[in-house]
Design an enzyme around this catalytic site. Structure first.
Site, mmCIF file in Angstrom:
data_model
loop_
_atom_site.group_PDB
_atom_site.id
_atom_site.type_symbol
_atom_site.label_atom_id
_atom_site.label_comp_id
_atom_site.label_asym_id
_atom_site.label_seq_id
_atom_site.Cartn_x
_atom_site.Cartn_y
_atom_site.Cartn_z
ATOM 1 N N LYS A 27 -3.264 2.740 -2.107
ATOM 2 C CA LYS A 27 -2.906 3.515 -1.073
ATOM 3 C C LYS A 27 -3.823 3.799 -0.047
ATOM 4 C CE LYS A 27 -0.257 7.809 -0.774
ATOM 5 N NZ LYS A 27 -0.218 7.932 0.714
ATOM 6 N N THR B 111 5.946 -0.823 8.661
ATOM 7 C CA THR B 111 7.144 -0.267 9.006
ATOM 8 C C THR B 111 7.742 -0.101 10.419
ATOM 9 O OG1 THR B 111 6.092 1.825 8.890
ATOM 10 C CG2 THR B 111 7.248 0.835 6.971
ATOM 11 N N ASN C 170 10.051 6.812 5.786
ATOM 12 C CA ASN C 170 8.990 7.650 5.195
ATOM 13 C C ASN C 170 8.361 8.136 6.405
ATOM 14 O OD1 ASN C 170 6.095 6.587 4.754
ATOM 15 N ND2 ASN C 170 7.352 4.758 4.840
ATOM 16 N N SER C 171 7.683 9.488 6.192
ATOM 17 C CA SER C 171 6.628 9.887 6.862
ATOM 18 C C SER C 171 5.612 10.475 6.051
ATOM 19 C CB SER C 171 7.441 10.922 8.153
ATOM 20 O OG SER C 171 7.855 11.818 7.585
ATOM 21 N N GLY D 59 11.122 -5.956 3.346
ATOM 22 C CA GLY D 59 12.316 -6.254 2.722
ATOM 23 C C GLY D 59 12.426 -7.037 1.653
ATOM 24 N N SER E 83 0.775 -1.127 0.044
ATOM 25 C CA SER E 83 -0.069 0.056 0.022
ATOM 26 C C SER E 83 0.647 1.323 0.077
ATOM 27 C CB SER E 83 -0.783 -0.039 1.304
ATOM 28 O OG SER E 83 -1.792 1.296 1.252
ATOM 29 N N GLY F 31 7.491 -3.324 -1.184
ATOM 30 C CA GLY F 31 7.438 -1.906 -1.119
ATOM 31 C C GLY F 31 9.015 -1.156 -1.341
ATOM 32 N N SER F 32 9.685 -1.029 -0.522
ATOM 33 C CA SER F 32 10.979 -0.285 -0.725
ATOM 34 C C SER F 32 11.793 -0.769 -2.079
ATOM 35 C CB SER F 32 11.974 -0.488 0.380
ATOM 36 O OG SER F 32 11.314 0.155 1.488
ATOM 37 N N CYS G 244 -2.604 3.855 12.131
ATOM 38 C CA CYS G 244 -3.154 5.190 12.488
ATOM 39 C C CYS G 244 -3.131 5.626 13.764
ATOM 40 C CB CYS G 244 -4.623 5.351 11.533
ATOM 41 S SG CYS G 244 -4.547 4.876 9.689
#
Length: 307
Positions: free
Chosen positions: A46, A196, A70-71, A247, A21, A268-269, A133
């Site tokens: 997302k 994360t 990330n933020s 990862g 996401s 993701g990354s 959240c």
């Protein structure tokens, strides 16, 4: 012929690989336009919230050693815009592609609103509930660190949707199995993990943090051993399907995650280095499985052998 297809609640995946996401936005970011998304097992969009969010202060992303901080802060146009504009655009271009919508909110009512609207839209096949959240009503502590809140939130969402829900677990807890069992008790159809890991970096010359929001979620190759451990612990304590992440950047990683207990994976990354990471990994799987003597990828799930 080696089978790499996977069945999850509400989802028939041609392969177990999907972007995490946020990685591909709503199928409208540059990386999503570099290949035919039908090559994916599914698309996870997302995280969507009740109202539009601008996100956190810049910079929102810092590529660091062995990963990414990330933020972003759940930047999105709000659920009504997603249903009115974003999802129809994806469905028009990719009518057969399984879609998983990620649900966020600042309150239980917010989660319920988003989940119910997405379910009623009939444009997605499953929901991933992002319990990382902040809970505004309880001082900003994330929903996902309290088992009782996770069970309550899961049960409340299940009451208003006609879709399978996968609860996305945060690793920033003392015992992730307690959270997993709470989600299962609340009626979750599956689990996604790990989200994360909270981290930070500092520029020693300016003495300032690298992110505009100071702290962020750390992802990438360095978190893989943590993800594997937590997935394996959860697999030992629940029968629910698990979508694993943390990862992953190769077909070998997918096999390792499935041996630990995952049924499918999110990437993701890895897209920071290879925008085509998902199709590359999916294409490598049959050859790797043949080499390992595996006829059906589903046979791998939870089959790690301990010394």
């Amino acid at each position: 012929m080696t089978n790499i297809s996977v069945k999850l609640p509400g989802l028939n995946l041609k392969n177990p690989v999907m972007p995490a996401s946020g990685t591909f936005g709503f199928g409208d970011v540059p990386a999503a336009k570099k290949f035919d998304l039908n090559e994916l097992g599914a698309l996870v969009i997302k995280t969507t919230t009740p109202k539009a969010r601008l996100g956190n202060p810049q910079p929102q992303i810092a590529v660091v050693d062995k990963g990414v901080l990330n933020s972003v802060g759940l930047t999105n146009p709000g659920v009504d815009n997603v249903i009115g504009n974003k999802l129809p655009a994806i469905k028009k271009q990719y009518p057969q592609l399984p879609l998983i919508a990620s649900v966020g909110g600042e309150s239980k009512e917010g989660y319920i609103e988003v989940a119910q609207k997405l379910s009623q839209s009939k444009m997605v096949d499953a929901l991933e509930i992002n319990v990382s959240c902040p809970n505004v009503a309880q001082g900003g502590m994330t929903f996902g660190v309290h088992p009782e809140l996770v069970a309550e939130l899961t049960a409340a969402i299940k009451q208003v949707v006609n879709l399978p829900i996968f609860v996305k677990l945060t690793p920033n807890v003392t015992d992730i199995t307690a959270i997993a069992q709470a989600a299962e008790a609340g009626g979750a159809d599956g689990l996604s993990l790990i989200n994360t890991i909270t981290g930070m970096r500092i520029n020693i010359e300016t003495r300032k943090t690298l992110l505009g929001n100071n702290y962020g979620g750390y992802s990438g190759p360095a978190v893989k051993p943590i993800a594997l451990y937590q997935i394996n612990q959860v697999r030992k304590n629940t029968q629910l399907p698990i979508i694993g992440m943390g990862g992953i950047s190769s077909a070998e990683d997918v096999v390792e995650f499935m041996l630990a207990g995952a049924n499918a994976v999110e990437v993701g990354s890895a897209h920071f280095k290879d925008p085509l990471a998902c199709p590359h990994i999916a294409h490598q799987l049959p050859q790797l499985l043949e080499k390992l003597g595996v006829k059906d990828i589903n046979e791998l799930v939870g089959q790690v052998e301990f010394n």
